[in-house]
Design a protein around this motif. Structure first.
Motif, short mmCIF file in Angstrom:
data_model
loop_
_atom_site.label_atom_id
_atom_site.label_comp_id
_atom_site.label_asym_id
_atom_site.label_seq_id
_atom_site.Cartn_x
_atom_site.Cartn_y
_atom_site.Cartn_z
N THR A 24 34.90 45.79 44.70
CA THR A 24 36.40 45.62 44.81
C THR A 24 36.78 46.23 43.55
OG1 THR A 24 36.04 43.28 43.82
CG2 THR A 24 36.14 43.51 46.07
N PRO A 25 38.20 46.72 43.56
CA PRO A 25 38.76 47.49 42.43
C PRO A 25 39.42 46.14 41.35
CG PRO A 25 40.20 47.55 44.19
CD PRO A 25 38.93 46.80 44.86
N PHE A 26 39.31 44.95 41.99
CA PHE A 26 40.25 43.97 41.03
C PHE A 26 39.79 42.73 41.63
CE2 PHE A 26 43.54 40.90 40.72
CZ PHE A 26 44.11 41.15 39.41
N GLY A 27 39.44 41.53 40.58
CA GLY A 27 39.26 40.25 41.05
C GLY A 27 37.81 39.82 41.32
N ILE A 28 37.59 39.13 42.03
CA ILE A 28 36.24 38.62 42.15
C ILE A 28 35.85 38.94 43.45
CG2 ILE A 28 34.81 36.44 42.05
CD1 ILE A 28 37.10 35.17 40.36
N SER A 29 34.14 39.38 43.54
CA SER A 29 33.70 39.40 44.83
C SER A 29 32.89 38.13 45.30
CB SER A 29 32.69 40.70 44.90
OG SER A 29 31.62 40.65 45.95
N PRO A 30 32.91 37.45 46.34
CA PRO A 30 32.58 36.23 46.58
C PRO A 30 30.87 36.70 46.82
CG PRO A 30 34.48 36.14 48.00
CD PRO A 30 34.32 37.81 47.34
N GLU A 31 30.65 37.68 47.27
CA GLU A 31 29.11 37.95 47.50
C GLU A 31 28.46 38.29 46.19
OE1 GLU A 31 31.65 38.77 50.88
OE2 GLU A 31 31.86 39.74 49.00
N VAL A 32 29.01 39.00 45.36
CA VAL A 32 28.20 39.12 44.20
C VAL A 32 28.33 37.80 43.25
CG1 VAL A 32 28.91 40.39 41.74
CG2 VAL A 32 29.36 41.50 44.05
N MET A 33 29.54 37.08 43.36
CA MET A 33 29.47 35.62 42.51
C MET A 33 28.17 34.64 43.04
SD MET A 33 30.83 33.90 40.07
CE MET A 33 32.61 34.24 39.94
N ASP A 34 28.15 34.73 44.43
CA ASP A 34 26.96 34.04 44.91
C ASP A 34 25.43 34.55 44.61
OD1 ASP A 34 28.83 32.40 46.17
OD2 ASP A 34 28.72 33.39 48.17
N GLU A 35 25.47 35.66 44.44
CA GLU A 35 24.27 36.49 44.07
C GLU A 35 23.88 36.05 42.64
OE1 GLU A 35 23.07 41.14 43.41
OE2 GLU A 35 23.85 40.70 45.59
N ILE A 36 24.89 36.39 41.71
CA ILE A 36 24.63 35.78 40.44
C ILE A 36 24.26 34.25 40.20
CG2 ILE A 36 26.00 35.73 38.10
CD1 ILE A 36 27.76 37.88 38.77
N THR A 83 39.25 34.73 31.65
CA THR A 83 38.15 34.13 31.57
C THR A 83 38.19 32.68 32.08
OG1 THR A 83 38.01 33.13 29.10
CG2 THR A 83 37.47 35.51 29.40
N VAL A 84 38.96 31.99 32.07
CA VAL A 84 38.86 30.45 32.63
C VAL A 84 39.08 30.74 34.18
CG1 VAL A 84 40.21 28.26 32.97
CG2 VAL A 84 40.50 29.52 30.76
N ILE A 85 39.67 31.55 34.77
CA ILE A 85 39.44 31.66 36.20
C ILE A 85 38.28 32.18 36.69
CG2 ILE A 85 40.30 33.08 38.02
CD1 ILE A 85 42.97 33.60 36.72
N ASN A 86 37.43 33.01 35.76
CA ASN A 86 36.10 33.48 36.26
C ASN A 86 35.20 32.27 36.02
OD1 ASN A 86 36.76 36.27 36.94
ND2 ASN A 86 36.54 37.02 34.97
N SER A 87 35.22 31.32 35.05
CA SER A 87 34.43 30.42 34.68
C SER A 87 34.58 29.53 36.10
CB SER A 87 35.03 29.78 33.38
OG SER A 87 34.66 30.79 32.29
N LEU A 88 35.81 29.07 36.30
CA LEU A 88 36.14 28.24 37.30
C LEU A 88 35.34 28.62 38.49
CD1 LEU A 88 39.69 26.94 36.75
CD2 LEU A 88 37.55 25.62 36.21
N ALA A 89 35.41 29.67 38.95
CA ALA A 89 34.87 30.36 40.08
C ALA A 89 33.09 30.50 39.92
CB ALA A 89 35.46 31.83 40.32
N LEU A 90 32.69 30.53 38.75
CA LEU A 90 31.23 30.78 38.70
C LEU A 90 30.69 29.08 38.79
CD1 LEU A 90 28.51 32.17 38.29
CD2 LEU A 90 29.04 31.93 35.54
N GLN A 91 31.49 28.38 38.12
CA GLN A 91 31.12 26.81 38.34
C GLN A 91 31.01 26.38 39.86
OE1 GLN A 91 34.08 23.77 37.26
NE2 GLN A 91 32.54 22.51 36.41
N ASP A 92 32.05 26.67 40.63
CA ASP A 92 32.10 26.34 42.05
C ASP A 92 30.88 27.03 42.88
OD1 ASP A 92 33.47 25.36 44.50
OD2 ASP A 92 33.10 27.59 44.88
N ALA A 93 30.45 28.26 42.34
CA ALA A 93 29.28 29.08 42.95
C ALA A 93 28.05 28.40 42.58
CB ALA A 93 29.25 30.59 42.43
#
Length: 240
Positions: A24-36, A83-93
């Protein structure tokens, strides 16, 4: 596999915001986040205590904003909020992987994250919780690289693992020059003298003064985080 096999028992993992993009050009890829999250969960189950700092470049880069005429401090604060948005997304994953996780923010926002308190962060790590440090250092003009080095030292991490899009540090950009040589090991001073794009100079200087090893490796290659904590040769190590 027991803790005796581990080279590092407490680490600070630095992830770039761009690592979350995927295709994706912008934002968060749910698939990549789950993989990480799966990769981190595997290391967590080895008994490694994990702190994480994540950038915000997939949403907003303070330096880029400033270059387009924005006030640098305002642009940097926007980057910290990214970075807070990314952190919350990673916490959820991570929590979907069964990993107990806390987000601590350097900018106070109690409704979504704990305030950063060093002793509380260390207590979380001792209780086998992953701690994600959001909002950089809380100060403009400092990058998330510097935040990663600072938090690593504050929590007593044995190494700073920097996950990137390339498989280590090269003398030149390998995408522009395929013949560029990859370094297996570098001294801090070499990084500064050569102007190599490992981390910014402030982060390297902090690590050098406190003898904090930095391991730079490709996040997209499966098992690399695990290989790094086991002490297997991976990417480039920066140390004395």
């Amino acid at each position: 596999m027991g803790q005796d096999n581990l080279r590092y028992k407490r680490i600070l993992l630095k992830l770039s915001g761009e690592a979350l993009l995927g295709d994706t050009p912008f934002g968060i890829s749910p698939e990549v986040m789950d993989e990480i999250a799966r990769e981190i969960a595997e290391v967590y189950r080895l008994g490694v205590e994990i702190g994480i700092v994540i950038g915000g470049g997939n949403i907003f880069r303070g330096v880029a904003g400033a270059s387009k005429g924005m006030d640098r401090a305002s642009a940097d604060y926007m980057g910290m909020l990214a970075t807070v948005i990314n952190s919350l997304a990673l916490q959820d994953a991570l929590e979907r992987q069964g990993v107990t996780t806390r987000v601590q923010s350097a900018i106070e926002m109690r409704e979504v994250a704990e305030p950063y308190i060093r002793r509380r962060a260390i207590r979380h790590l001792e209780k086998n919780r992953v701690v994600i440090f959001a909002a950089g250092t809380g100060n403009p003009f400092f990058t998330t690289d510097t935040a990663a080095a600072l938090r690593a030292l504050e929590i007593g991490a044995e190494a700073l693992l920097k996950a990137t899009k390339v498989d280590g540090v090269y003398e030149r950009d390998p995408l522009q020059d395929p013949r560029a040589r990859k370094f297996d090991h570098l001294r801090y001073q070499e990084v500064l003298e050569r102007g190599l794009k490992v981390m910014d100079a402030t982060a390297i200087s902090l690590a050098m003064e406190n003898r904090l090893p930095i391991v730079v490796f490709n996040l997209r290659q499966p098992q690399n985080i695990k290989r790094a904590v086991l002490g297997e040769p991976v990417g480039t190590t920066v140390s004395n």
